[in-house]
Design an enzyme around this catalytic site. Structure first.
Site, PDB file in Angstrom:
ATOM      1  N   ASP A  99       0.861  -1.170   0.000  1.00 34.71           N
ATOM      2  CA  ASP A  99       0.000   0.000   0.000  1.00 34.71           C
ATOM      3  C   ASP A  99       0.907   1.231   0.000  1.00 34.71           C
ATOM      4  OD1 ASP A  99      -2.357   1.634   0.544  1.00 34.71           O
ATOM      5  OD2 ASP A  99      -3.205  -0.173   1.456  1.00 34.71           O
ATOM      6  N   ASP A 195      -3.198   4.786  -2.296  1.00 36.66           N
ATOM      7  CA  ASP A 195      -4.272   5.348  -1.481  1.00 36.66           C
ATOM      8  C   ASP A 195      -4.782   6.667  -2.078  1.00 36.66           C
ATOM      9  OD1 ASP A 195      -5.640   4.915   1.151  1.00 36.66           O
ATOM     10  OD2 ASP A 195      -4.807   6.884   1.610  1.00 36.66           O
ATOM     11  N   GLU A 258      -6.652   3.559  -5.809  1.00 38.30           N
ATOM     12  CA  GLU A 258      -7.905   3.599  -5.065  1.00 38.30           C
ATOM     13  C   GLU A 258      -8.645   4.871  -5.466  1.00 38.30           C
ATOM     14  OE1 GLU A 258      -9.811   3.909  -0.597  1.00 38.30           O
ATOM     15  OE2 GLU A 258      -8.192   5.192  -1.251  1.00 38.30           O
ATOM     16  N   HIS A 319     -11.278  -2.866   3.396  1.00 45.53           N
ATOM     17  CA  HIS A 319     -11.207  -2.500   4.814  1.00 45.53           C
ATOM     18  C   HIS A 319     -11.955  -1.212   5.164  1.00 45.53           C
ATOM     19  CE1 HIS A 319      -8.173  -0.186   2.788  1.00 45.53           C
ATOM     20  NE2 HIS A 319      -8.145   0.633   3.827  1.00 45.53           N
ATOM     21  N   ASP A 320     -12.602  -0.577   4.180  1.00 47.38           N
ATOM     22  CA  ASP A 320     -13.347   0.655   4.440  1.00 47.38           C
ATOM     23  C   ASP A 320     -14.855   0.471   4.328  1.00 47.38           C
ATOM     24  OD1 ASP A 320     -11.027   2.208   4.756  1.00 47.38           O
ATOM     25  OD2 ASP A 320     -10.885   2.566   2.590  1.00 47.38           O
TER      26      ASP A 320
HETATM   27  O1  TEU Z   1      -9.680   5.537   1.964  1.00 49.89           O
HETATM   28  C1  TEU Z   1     -10.155   6.634   1.255  1.00 49.89           C
HETATM   29  C2  TEU Z   1     -11.572   6.847   1.353  1.00 49.89           C
HETATM   30  O2  TEU Z   1     -12.161   7.453   0.493  1.00 49.89           O
HETATM   31  C3  TEU Z   1     -12.206   6.403   2.626  1.00 49.89           C
HETATM   32  O3  TEU Z   1     -12.173   7.510   3.440  1.00 49.89           O
HETATM   33  C4  TEU Z   1     -13.583   5.938   2.484  1.00 49.89           C
HETATM   34  O4  TEU Z   1     -14.348   6.850   1.763  1.00 49.89           O
HETATM   35  C5  TEU Z   1     -14.163   5.805   3.873  1.00 49.89           C
HETATM   36  O5  TEU Z   1     -13.354   4.906   4.583  1.00 49.89           O
HETATM   37  C6  TEU Z   1     -15.565   5.369   3.890  1.00 49.89           C
HETATM   38  O6  TEU Z   1     -15.742   4.143   3.243  1.00 49.89           O
HETATM   39  C7  TEU Z   1      -8.312   5.388   2.103  1.00 49.89           C
HETATM   40  C8  TEU Z   1      -8.028   4.177   2.955  1.00 49.89           C
HETATM   41  O7  TEU Z   1      -8.493   3.028   2.312  1.00 49.89           O
HETATM   42  C9  TEU Z   1      -8.635   4.399   4.310  1.00 49.89           C
HETATM   43  O8  TEU Z   1      -8.501   3.259   5.114  1.00 49.89           O
HETATM   44  C10 TEU Z   1      -7.922   5.575   4.930  1.00 49.89           C
HETATM   45  O9  TEU Z   1      -8.498   5.876   6.169  1.00 49.89           O
HETATM   46  C11 TEU Z   1      -7.985   6.793   4.032  1.00 49.89           C
HETATM   47  O10 TEU Z   1      -7.692   6.517   2.680  1.00 49.89           O
HETATM   48  C12 TEU Z   1      -6.952   7.795   4.479  1.00 49.89           C
HETATM   49  O11 TEU Z   1      -5.674   7.312   4.193  1.00 49.89           O
END
Ligand code: TEU
Ligand code: CA
Length: 520
Positions: A99, A195, A258, A319-320
Site C-alpha cells: 500500500d 491510497d 484507489e 477494509h473501508d
Molecule cells: O480511503 C479513502 C476513502 O475514500 C475512505 O475515506 C472511504 O471513503 C471511507 O473509509 C468510507 O468508506 C483510504 C483508505 O483506504 C482508508 O482506510 C484511509 O483511512 C484513508 O484513505 C486515508 O488514508
C-alpha cells in the site's frame, strides 16, 4: 494465458495486517503471522496479496498515517521480516503488493515536524499551509484545516488532523516520494495499491467548494459540499502517469489506484493511451443495490465505459466498507462469490470473504476507528469489517494467544476456517472451486461479458472465447425459477451439489443459487 502479465489474470487477496494472524501474543497481527498462513492462501488459490500499510506509524488511522515510508513498524516486524515474507510469498509463486499512501503523511513524520517548525523551514512548502482556511472539509468530519500555533498558519488535511496532506506540486516531494516507490520496487515488491489517488492534487487557487444540493441531514458532514476543488483535478493525471513511469522502470509491476468516483471519471485514471494506472479500482459492486437489474446495469455501464484496451477489474469488499456477507446476507454471499469469480479481468477479494465473515458488532466503548469517533452514530466506523480472522472456534479464534485488538464478533464459533474446512459444502470450498475453475477456463478471465440480461431476479450472462461458451445464471432472489437454455453441463453450483449435472432444455435454479454452465 501465458502472454498476459501476471496481474491480468490474478486474484488479489487483501490482508489487513493487524487482523490476519498474530505471532507473538500482543493481540495484533504481524508479518510473521502472515508467513505462517501463506500455505492457506496457496490452497485457496489466490495469486497475489495486497497488504495494507505496514510502515512505522502512530496508528491514528491504523497505518494510513505514515511516519517513515522506508521501514516497517515494530508492531508488524522489521525490514528483515519483510524480506522473509516477500521471499516466502515468491517461493510459493505468489506476488506481493504494498500500500502506498502518497496524499498525506503522519503529523509525526519528520518532514511535517520540520515543515511546521517555522515558515522559513526548507520543508515548509512540502505541505499545504495558508493564512486563512477555505471551506474544504475533512473526509473524517469538520473542517479540513487545522490551525498551528507555532507559525500562526493553517495546514490542510483531507482526512484526520494527524494526516497532513503533502504538496504534490512541489518537485522535491515528488522526487522523494518516487524514490520511495523505487526503494520497495528494488527490493522486489510486485506493485502498489495507491491510497486516494484521485485526491493527490488540489486547486492551486484554493477556491471554495460549492454546496451539494443533494445533501441530506444524517449524511456524513463532508457531503455538505461537492469536492470540486480538492479532488479529481485535471493535473492529477500528469502525476499518475509519472508514477506509472516509475513503476515501469521495473519489469512486470502493477499500479492500482484507489478511486471512488462515478464510472466515467474513474475511467480517466487509465490515463491517455493507457499510461495511467494499470487498474483504477472498480468499486461499483460495493455501491450497487443487490438485485439482478441493478447488477446488470453496473456490468453493462462498466463494460461500456472501459476505454479501448483497458483491463477491467472487480472488487466486492475492502477494509473501508461493510463486509459483503453483512450487506447482502450469507446465502447471497455465495452468489456474490460466483459473480466475482466469473467476471472479466483482475479480481480483488478481502480477507474473510472466503469464509462468509460478517461485520462484528462493536459497542461504543470498543470503538477504535477515529472516523467513528469524529462523527459517531452515522455508521462511518470501520472497526466492524476489520476484526481478526477467525481460524478456529476457540475463544481467540487461533488469531492470537493474547487479547485481540478488536473483538472477533459473535459468529466466529461457527464462521471460522477450521469449521469451513470440515464442511465440504462450505463457502470456503466454493471459493476454492471457483478460483480453480477460473484458472482452468480462459474465457472467465479474458472474454468480454456478453448477453447480459435479467429474468425476474435472475442475472444472466455469457463468457465466450475460442469455442468455449460459459453461461452464468445467478438467482439474486428468493424464488426458485425455471429457465429455458441450450443444452450443457453444470461446471459449478453455489450449493456445490450439482456439478456435472446435464441440462437439456430447461434448468431449475433454486433460491439464492448460482450456476456456471458450459454450453455444448
Ligand atoms: O480511503 C479513502 C476513502 O475514500 C475512505 O475515506 C472511504 O471513503 C471511507 O473509509 C468510507 O468508506 C483510504 C483508505 O483506504 C482508508 O482506510 C484511509 O483511512 C484513508 O484513505 C486515508 O488514508
Ligand atoms: Ca503481533
Amino acid at each position: 494465458m501465458q502472454k498476459l502479465s501476471w496481474w491480468k489474470h490474478a486474484v488479489i487477496y487483501e490482508i489487513y495486517p493487524r487482523s490476519f494472524q498474530d505471532s507473538n501474543g500482543d493481540g495484533i497481527g504481524d508479518l510473521n503471522g502472515i508467513i505462517e498462513r501463506l500455505d492457506y492462501l496457496v490452497r485457496l488459490g489466490v495469486d497475489a496479496v495486497w497488504i495494507s500499510p505496514i510502515y512505522p506509524s502512530p496508528m491514528a488511522d491504523f497505518g494510513y498515517d505514515v511516519a517513515d515510508y522506508c521501514n516497517v513498524d515494530p508492531i508488524f516486524g522489521t525490514l528483515e521480516t519483510f524480506h522473509q515474507l516477500l521471499s516466502e510469498v515468491h517461493r510459493r509463486g505468489m506476488k506481493m503488493i504494498l500500500d502506498f499512501v502518497p496524499n498525506h503523511t503522519s503529523n509525526q513524520h519528520p518532514w511535517f515536524l520540520e515543515s511546521r517548525s517555522s515558515r522559513e523551514s526548507l520543508k515548509r512548502d512540502w505541505y499545504l499551509w495558508r493564512n486563512e482556511p477555505n471551506n474544504w472539509l475533512s473526509n473524517f468530519g469538520g473542517s479540513g484545516w487545522e490551525y498551528d500555533e507555532t507559525t500562526g498558519q493553517y495546514y490542510y488535511h483531507s482526512f484526520l488532523k494527524e494526516q497532513p496532506d503533502l504538496n504534490w506540486r512541489n518537485p522535491a516531494v515528488k522526487k522523494t516520494m518516487f524514490d520511495v516507490l523505487r526503494f520497495w520496487l528494488r527490493r522486489g515488491v510486485d506493485g502498489f495499491r495507491v491510497d486516494v489517488m484521485w485526491m493527490m492534487i488540489k486547486d492551486d487557487q484554493f477556491r471554495d467548494n460549492p454546496f451539494n444540493p443533494g445533501y441530506r441531514l444524517g449524511q456524513p458532514s463532508n457531503s455538505r459540499l461537492l469536492p470540486l476543488y480538492n479532488s479529481d483535478r485535471a493535473e492529477v493525471h500528469e502525476l499518475v502517469s509519472e508514477m506509472r513511469s516509475v513503476v515501469d522502470e521495473f519489469p512486470e509491476r502493477v499500479l492500482i489506484g484507489e478511486i471512488y468516483l462515478p464510472v466515467q471519471q474513474l475511467m480517466t485514471y487509465y490515463g491517455r493511451d493507457l499510461t495511467g494506472a494499470h487498474l483504477p479500482f472498480n468499486f461499483l459492486l460495493l455501491q450497487c443495490a443487490w438485485n439482478a437489474q441493478s447488477i446488470a446495469q453496473v456490468l453493462s455501464d462498466y463494460q461500456r465505459a472501459l476505454p479501448q484496451g483497458a483491463w477491467p477489474n472487480w472488487v466486492l469488499g475492502n477494509h473501508d466498507n461493510a463486509r459483503i456477507a453483512t450487506r447482502i446476507g450469507l446465502r447471497q454471499a455465495r452468489v456474490a462469490a460466483m459473480l466475482l469469480l466469473t467476471l472479466p479481468g483482475t479480481l480483488t477479494m478481502y480477507y474473510g470473504e472466503e469464509i462468509g465473515m460478517t461485520n462484528a458488532p462493536i459497542s461504543p466503548d470498543q470503538v477504535l476507528d477515529n472516523a467513528e469517533k469524529n462523527e459517531p452514530g452515522l455508521g462511518l466506523g470501520r472497526d466492524p469489517e476489520r476484526t481478526p480472522m477467525p481460524w478456529d472456534g476457540s475463544t481467540t479464534g487461533g488469531f492470537t494467544t493474547g487479547w485481540p485488538w478488536l473483538p472477533l464478533g459473535d459468529k466466529h464459533a461457527i464462521v471460522n476456517v477450521a469449521a469451513m474446512e470440515q464442511n465440504s459444502d462450505s463457502i470456503l470450498h466454493l471459493y476454492r472451486k471457483l478460483i480453480d475453475l477460473r484458472r482452468n477456463r480462459k474465457s472467465l478471465v479474458n472474454a468480454a461479458l456478453s448477453e447480459v440480461s435479467t429474468e425476474k431476479n435472475v442475472l444472466r450472462y455469457m463468457r465466450v472465447e475460442e469455442g468455449e461458451r460459459l453461461l452464468v445464471l445467478l438467482n439474486i432472489g428468493l424464488d426458485p425459477i425455471t429457465l429455458s437454455i441450450e443444452s450443457g453441463i453444470i461446471l459449478a453450483s453455489t450449493s456445490l451439489d450439482r456439478d456435472g449435472e446435464r441440462i437439456t432444455s430447461s434448468v431449475q435454479i433454486n433460491a439464492a443459487e448460482g450456476l456456471v454452465i458450459e454450453l455444448d
